[in-house]
Design an enzyme around this catalytic site. Structure first.
Site, PDB file in Angstrom:
ATOM      1  N   SER A 192     -13.179   2.166  10.212  1.00 52.45           N
ATOM      2  CA  SER A 192     -12.238   1.976   8.882  1.00 52.45           C
ATOM      3  C   SER A 192     -12.772   1.445   7.838  1.00 52.45           C
ATOM      4  CB  SER A 192     -11.024   1.493   9.037  1.00 52.45           C
ATOM      5  OG  SER A 192     -10.233   1.673   7.774  1.00 52.45           O
ATOM      6  N   ALA A 193     -13.070   1.961   6.618  1.00 54.41           N
ATOM      7  CA  ALA A 193     -13.479   0.959   5.496  1.00 54.41           C
ATOM      8  C   ALA A 193     -12.364  -0.023   5.255  1.00 54.41           C
ATOM      9  CB  ALA A 193     -13.543   2.118   4.111  1.00 54.41           C
ATOM     10  N   ASP A 194     -11.384  -0.115   5.976  1.00 51.52           N
ATOM     11  CA  ASP A 194     -10.669  -1.555   5.652  1.00 51.52           C
ATOM     12  C   ASP A 194     -11.351  -2.554   5.952  1.00 51.52           C
ATOM     13  OD1 ASP A 194      -8.624   0.681   4.838  1.00 51.52           O
ATOM     14  OD2 ASP A 194      -7.369   0.069   6.855  1.00 51.52           O
ATOM     15  N   VAL A 197      -5.194   0.396   3.038  1.00 51.69           N
ATOM     16  CA  VAL A 197      -5.425  -0.885   2.659  1.00 51.69           C
ATOM     17  C   VAL A 197      -6.764  -1.185   1.943  1.00 51.69           C
ATOM     18  CG1 VAL A 197      -6.128  -2.945   4.144  1.00 51.69           C
ATOM     19  CG2 VAL A 197      -4.091  -1.342   4.740  1.00 51.69           C
ATOM     20  N   ASP A 229     -16.714   6.100  13.910  1.00 54.07           N
ATOM     21  CA  ASP A 229     -15.308   5.856  13.092  1.00 54.07           C
ATOM     22  C   ASP A 229     -15.030   4.429  13.140  1.00 54.07           C
ATOM     23  OD1 ASP A 229     -13.129   6.353  11.668  1.00 54.07           O
ATOM     24  OD2 ASP A 229     -12.511   7.975  13.173  1.00 54.07           O
ATOM     25  N   GLU A 286       0.865  -1.213   0.169  1.00 56.08           N
ATOM     26  CA  GLU A 286       0.053  -0.053  -0.009  1.00 56.08           C
ATOM     27  C   GLU A 286       0.901   1.311   0.086  1.00 56.08           C
ATOM     28  OE1 GLU A 286      -1.427   1.918   3.213  1.00 56.08           O
ATOM     29  OE2 GLU A 286      -0.825   0.612   4.725  1.00 56.08           O
ATOM     30  N   LYS A 305      -2.996  -1.102  15.853  1.00 48.64           N
ATOM     31  CA  LYS A 305      -2.678  -0.409  16.755  1.00 48.64           C
ATOM     32  C   LYS A 305      -3.575  -0.183  17.757  1.00 48.64           C
ATOM     33  CE  LYS A 305       1.169   2.642  14.691  1.00 48.64           C
ATOM     34  NZ  LYS A 305       0.918   2.521  13.225  1.00 48.64           N
ATOM     35  N   LYS A 318      -5.233  11.000   0.691  1.00 49.16           N
ATOM     36  CA  LYS A 318      -5.396   9.883   1.117  1.00 49.16           C
ATOM     37  C   LYS A 318      -6.550   9.262   0.426  1.00 49.16           C
ATOM     38  CE  LYS A 318      -6.624   7.751   5.669  1.00 49.16           C
ATOM     39  NZ  LYS A 318      -6.801   8.093   6.982  1.00 49.16           N
TER      40      LYS A 318
HETATM   41  N1  PSU Z   1      -2.457   1.853  10.722  1.00 52.65           N
HETATM   42  C1  PSU Z   1      -1.168   2.091  10.933  1.00 52.65           C
HETATM   43  N2  PSU Z   1      -0.491   2.545   9.876  1.00 52.65           N
HETATM   44  C2  PSU Z   1      -1.204   3.164   8.666  1.00 52.65           C
HETATM   45  C3  PSU Z   1      -2.475   3.131   8.619  1.00 52.65           C
HETATM   46  C4  PSU Z   1      -3.000   2.571   9.546  1.00 52.65           C
HETATM   47  O1  PSU Z   1      -0.567   1.491  11.735  1.00 52.65           O
HETATM   48  O2  PSU Z   1      -0.261   3.783   7.912  1.00 52.65           O
HETATM   49  C5  PSU Z   1      -3.014   3.612   7.222  1.00 52.65           C
HETATM   50  C6  PSU Z   1      -3.375   2.461   6.329  1.00 52.65           C
HETATM   51  O3  PSU Z   1      -3.056   2.836   4.921  1.00 52.65           O
HETATM   52  C7  PSU Z   1      -4.791   2.144   6.522  1.00 52.65           C
HETATM   53  C8  PSU Z   1      -5.226   3.697   6.779  1.00 52.65           C
HETATM   54  O4  PSU Z   1      -5.482   1.859   5.514  1.00 52.65           O
HETATM   55  O5  PSU Z   1      -4.129   4.373   7.724  1.00 52.65           O
HETATM   56  C9  PSU Z   1      -6.769   3.692   7.672  1.00 52.65           C
HETATM   57  O6  PSU Z   1      -6.952   4.759   7.659  1.00 52.65           O
HETATM   58  P1  PSU Z   1      -8.550   5.012   8.325  1.00 52.65           P
HETATM   59  O7  PSU Z   1      -8.606   4.823   9.566  1.00 52.65           O
HETATM   60  O8  PSU Z   1      -8.918   6.511   7.923  1.00 52.65           O
HETATM   61  O9  PSU Z   1      -9.464   4.222   7.420  1.00 52.65           O
HETATM   62 MN    MN Z   2     -12.143   6.533   9.851  1.00 55.03          MN
END
Ligand code: PSU
Ligand code: MN
Length: 305
Positions: A142-144, A108, A140, A27, A161, A88
């Site tokens: 994540s879409a992941d 991701v 909140d 990624e 994390k 992003k």
């Molecule tokens: N968690 C980490 N390091 C990162 C990310 C997440 O420990 O770099 C990044 C990844 O690209 C992940 C994104 O897909 O943040 C998730 O962002 P959000 O929580 O806004 O969906």
């Molecule tokens: Mn988010």
């Protein structure tokens, strides 16, 4: 006019895919928003090198000036690492970024979507996004996690994390039908720490066994991904209490400063690096390399099946 939504697959990646050789997707939000310059570039290069050293072909995925790229040249990697102001891009942002000819790191979720379109079965990252602490108020999530329920790509990560609510993250993964397996562990890892204390249902102990898992998933025609949780090597782990206190402070600062939406994860990642005086970065780099090596080994086993 060329189709702007066509994938631009690098020649080495295209050749490997055509010949059924091992390819590992990587990624790029970690490059644009997850790490500071110049460690972001050094890490991205070393992760590609780790994949290649195992005998697989690395395919870093990013959007450069509106072009969806699968596999970057050394110059393109340096370009996206050194630019400021890149977007992003998660799944919901891809169309807008392409239409506007923007440059973006792919999360991701977006990387999984593009890897699946390119026919790459496995992808290595550091940590995935998840359910944020306090999600019962902010929603909140994540879409992941949703993408893991949709795109058939195995994701190797070091867990999540503890900026996230890990038990809730595992619940959403279960709801999405995502198979979460530990590599050499019975517990879901917590990124800097080798265990979150959350027990997993499934444990695998070799790349060959993981390849068999991916093959079964494909034969079952199950949509969605598999999450392979690979703990940080013990020598690189950070003391749990210390990192926990720092994360709690960063989360409190984000709330106090009104940081919200897609800015939350980059804010927290940046603050943790500052508050650990850069020591968290060393652990972060080590665990990503460790994940890239495992993904390459599984990809090689998969290419032999
Ligand atoms: N968690 C980490 N390091 C990162 C990310 C997440 O420990 O770099 C990044 C990844 O690209 C992940 C994104 O897909 O943040 C998730 O962002 P959000 O929580 O806004 O969906
Ligand atoms: Mn988010």
């Amino acid at each position: 006019m060329p189709d702007p939504t066509a994938l631009e697959i690098a020649p080495a990646v295209a050749a490997a895919l055509a010949e059924g050789r091992a390819v590992v997707a990587l990624e790029s939000t970690i490059i644009t928003h997850g790490m500071p310059w110049p460690q972001n570039l050094a890490t991205a290069q070393s992760v590609e090198d780790a994949v290649a050293a195992e005998g697989a072909v690395p395919a870093t995925i990013a959007v450069l000036d509106g072009v969806l790229r699968v596999g970057l040249t050394a110059g393109q990697l340096e370009d996206i690492a050194s630019r400021t102001g890149s977007a992003k891009a998660s799944r919901r942002d891809l169309s807008a970024v392409v239409a506007r000819r923007q440059t973006a790191g792919t999360t991701v979720a977006a990387t999984m979507f593009l890897a699946a379109r390119a026919g790459i079965p496995i992808f290595a990252t550091g940590g995935i996004g998840g359910v944020h602490r306090g999600a019962e108020d902010t929603f909140d999530i994540s879409a992941d996690l949703v993408e893991l329920g949709r795109s058939r790509v195995a994701v190797v990560c070091a867990g999540a994390k503890s900026i996230l609510d890990i038990p809730k993250t595992l619940e959403v993964l279960e709801t999405q039908g995502v198979s979460v397996v530990g590599y050499g562990t019975d517990y879901f890892p917590a990124f800097y720490a080798s265990s979150s204390g959350q027990r997993l249902e499934h444990r695998f102990d070799s790349p060959a066994d993981l390849a068999a898992l991916l093959a079964a998933h494909r034969r079952l025609d199950l949509p969605g991904g598999i999450l392979i949780a690979n703990p940080v090597p013990e020598a690189d782990a950070l003391p749990a209490e210390e990192i926990e206190a720092i994360i709690a402070r960063a989360v409190a600062e984000a709330a106090a400063q009104g940081v919200a939406k897609k800015a939350v994860t980059p804010f927290l990642l940046g603050r943790i690096v500052e508050l650990t005086g850069g020591r968290s970065l060393i652990a972060n780099i080590a665990l990503i390399q460790n994940n890239a090596r495992l993904a390459a080994r599984v990809a090689l086993e998969l290419s032999r099946l």
